[in-house]
Design an enzyme around this catalytic site. Structure first.
Site, PDB file in Angstrom:
ATOM      1  N   LYS A 119       0.839  -1.206   0.000  1.00 57.30           N
ATOM      2  CA  LYS A 119       0.000   0.000   0.000  1.00 57.30           C
ATOM      3  C   LYS A 119       0.875   1.258   0.000  1.00 57.30           C
ATOM      4  CE  LYS A 119      -0.113  -0.020   5.061  1.00 57.30           C
ATOM      5  NZ  LYS A 119      -0.902  -0.286   6.273  1.00 57.30           N
ATOM      6  N   TYR A 132      15.047  30.843   6.853  1.00 56.60           N
ATOM      7  CA  TYR A 132      13.911  31.638   7.343  1.00 56.60           C
ATOM      8  C   TYR A 132      13.942  31.835   8.855  1.00 56.60           C
ATOM      9  CZ  TYR A 132      11.613  30.990   2.802  1.00 56.60           C
ATOM     10  OH  TYR A 132      11.287  30.990   1.472  1.00 56.60           O
TER      11      TYR A 132
HETATM   12  C1  LIG Z   1      -0.059  -1.344   6.873  1.00 55.18           C
HETATM   13  C2  LIG Z   1      -0.645  -2.592   7.403  1.00 55.18           C
HETATM   14  C3  LIG Z   1       0.142  -3.736   7.619  1.00 55.18           C
HETATM   15  C4  LIG Z   1       1.636  -3.741   7.505  1.00 55.18           C
HETATM   16  O1  LIG Z   1       2.192  -3.294   8.720  1.00 55.18           O
HETATM   17  P1  LIG Z   1       3.766  -3.264   8.971  1.00 55.18           P
HETATM   18  O2  LIG Z   1       3.898  -2.843  10.377  1.00 55.18           O
HETATM   19  O3  LIG Z   1       4.307  -2.267   8.000  1.00 55.18           O
HETATM   20  O4  LIG Z   1       4.267  -4.633   8.708  1.00 55.18           O
HETATM   21  C5  LIG Z   1      -0.477  -4.904   7.991  1.00 55.18           C
HETATM   22  N1  LIG Z   1      -1.823  -4.954   8.163  1.00 55.18           N
HETATM   23  C6  LIG Z   1      -2.603  -3.855   8.004  1.00 55.18           C
HETATM   24  C7  LIG Z   1      -4.059  -3.968   8.234  1.00 55.18           C
HETATM   25  C8  LIG Z   1      -2.048  -2.650   7.633  1.00 55.18           C
HETATM   26  O5  LIG Z   1      -2.830  -1.569   7.494  1.00 55.18           O
END
Ligand SMILES: *Cc1c(COP(=O)(O)O)cnc(C)c1O
Length: 388
Positions: A40, A274
């Site tokens: 994702k 800045y």
């Molecule tokens: C993002 C996500 C993962 C992966 O988690 P990590 O800590 O990066 O391994 C697993 N399950 C769900 C539901 C997630 O949203």
């Protein structure tokens, strides 16, 4: 072919051999549980489609994504393996994903009905994974709603509209093995599985573990683990999983690099960037790095973060700007404009890592890598630096 192209102002270079080998090592470590590579958020900033290919080549049985569009992009890129997607919003149209055999998550009876409607429109049974909220209080049916959800799912199975392929949940504190939520959630999950069994559901996969739990809690692995951060070679529970990560040979896949725009001397007493929040105590030399907060380098990184230039870590000075930031080169008069910099990388040469940046900012490496983007270009290579 001999035409030289302009040097990248600043780029993300992703070592797909590292992703491949990380997946292979993690998969072997958690066997006999099956392995889901979570890709994702554009593969946590590493490029979803490219990471997905490397993960499949390394044997990933499943890919995991949040949004429906991410699942669509995987199918459009030619991935035809198992894909689970878990973040449909009300009103979502699931038809093409049912046709594409994407496993869809359902959190509620209303969502199940939307998926059923799509299945009957396209004349194909949907693959559905039911999510129980075991304590995160995010998605998923509450334990109170669970009997109703599993009963509705069983009815839909009997009507031929769908097949329940999985039951799953997500942990609150997998990075903290002593947190009481871990055992409490495992108990709620076991109870939810038992309830599903009594109505006759026979899911293919039961799953609970993300990267940290896959590494730290063998009892939470069930049939499948969902690993995101660890496949990118980053440490999901710094200090707790660090040694195991290194025993498994996991290597960070992302490097952010480029070349300095300018190098200029400043005299003692000069204010920098800045607001002049930093004033040079001594005469020094500044290097101008063409990356800023619009590219995902948080403004909060200064002071604290460092950039690798000419064999040393150089501290950020003054505020991070939208397009650029400044580093202190000290009295190093060897460094000139065009000198390569490394914002972050695997750390093998001494350069800062995503974890170092996270600590400087007060966040987690997840946020650092998934936030990098903006105008940074991205290039995928295999270990030797050769293009893939
Ligand atoms: C993002 C996500 C993962 C992966 O988690 P990590 O800590 O990066 O391994 C697993 N399950 C769900 C539901 C997630 O949203």
């Amino acid at each position: 072919m001999s035409e030289s192209t302009a040097p990248a102002r600043a780029e993300i270079v992703v070592d797909l051999a590292a992703v491949h080998d990380n997946v292979a090592a993690l998969r072997a470590h958690v066997a006999p549980a099956a392995f889901m590579a979570v890709v994702k958020a554009d593969g946590y900033g590493h490029g979803m489609v490219e990471v997905a290919r490397a993960a499949r080549e390394a044997g990933a049985d499943w890919l995991g994504v949040a949004t429906l569009d991410e699942a669509r992009a995987l199918r459009a890129a030619g991935d035809d393996g198992r894909v689970l997607c878990w973040l449909g919003v009300p009103g979502e149209v699931y038809d093409d994903l049912v046709v594409g055999d994407v496993d869809l998550s359902a959190y509620s009876v209303a969502q199940l009905d939307e998926i059923r409607a799509a299945a009957s429109r396209v004349g194909r049974a949907a693959r559905v994974q039911l999510k129980i909220d075991t304590g995160l209080a995010r998605g998923g049916a509450t334990p109170g709603e669970w009997p109703g959800l599993v009963a509705a799912a069983r009815d839909a199975e009997e009507a031929g509209d769908l097949r329940v392929t999985g039951i799953w949940s997500h942990l609150v504190a997998s990075d903290d093995p002593d947190h009481p939520a871990n055992a409490a959630q495992e108990a709620v999950f076991a109870e939810a599985l038992a309830v599903a069994e009594t109505v006759g559901l026979q899911p293919e996969v039961r799953h609970l573990a993300n990267s940290a739990a896959a590494l730290l809690r063998p009892g939470a692995r069930h049939d499948l683990v969902r690993c995101g951060l660890a496949i990118y070679g980053l440490d999901p529970a710094p200090g707790v999983t660090t040694e195991l990560m290194s025993d498994l040979g996991l290597v960070p896949a992302m490097t952010v690099q480029g070349s300095l725009v300018r190098v200029k001397p400043v005299t003692a007493g000069s204010g920098v960037s800045y607001g002049h929040t930093w004033v040079a105590e001594h005469d020094t030399t500044l290097g101008l790095v063409p990356v800023g907060y619009a590219d995902g380098v948080p403004r909060a990184a200064s002071p604290g973060a460092e950039v690798w230039v000419a064999g040393r870590r150089r501290p950020l000075r003054g505020r991070v700007c939208m397009d650029q930031l400044l580093v202190d080169l000290g009295d190093d008069d060897e460094v000139a404009a065009g000198e390569p910099f490394v914002l972050l990388g695997p750390g093998t040469r001494g350069e800062p890592t995503a974890q170092d940046w996270a600590e400087a900012i007060g966040t987690i490496s997840y946020e650092v890598v998934s936030g990098l983007g903006g105008r940074l270009t991205r290039r995928h290579v295999c270990r030797s630096g050769e293009p893939v």
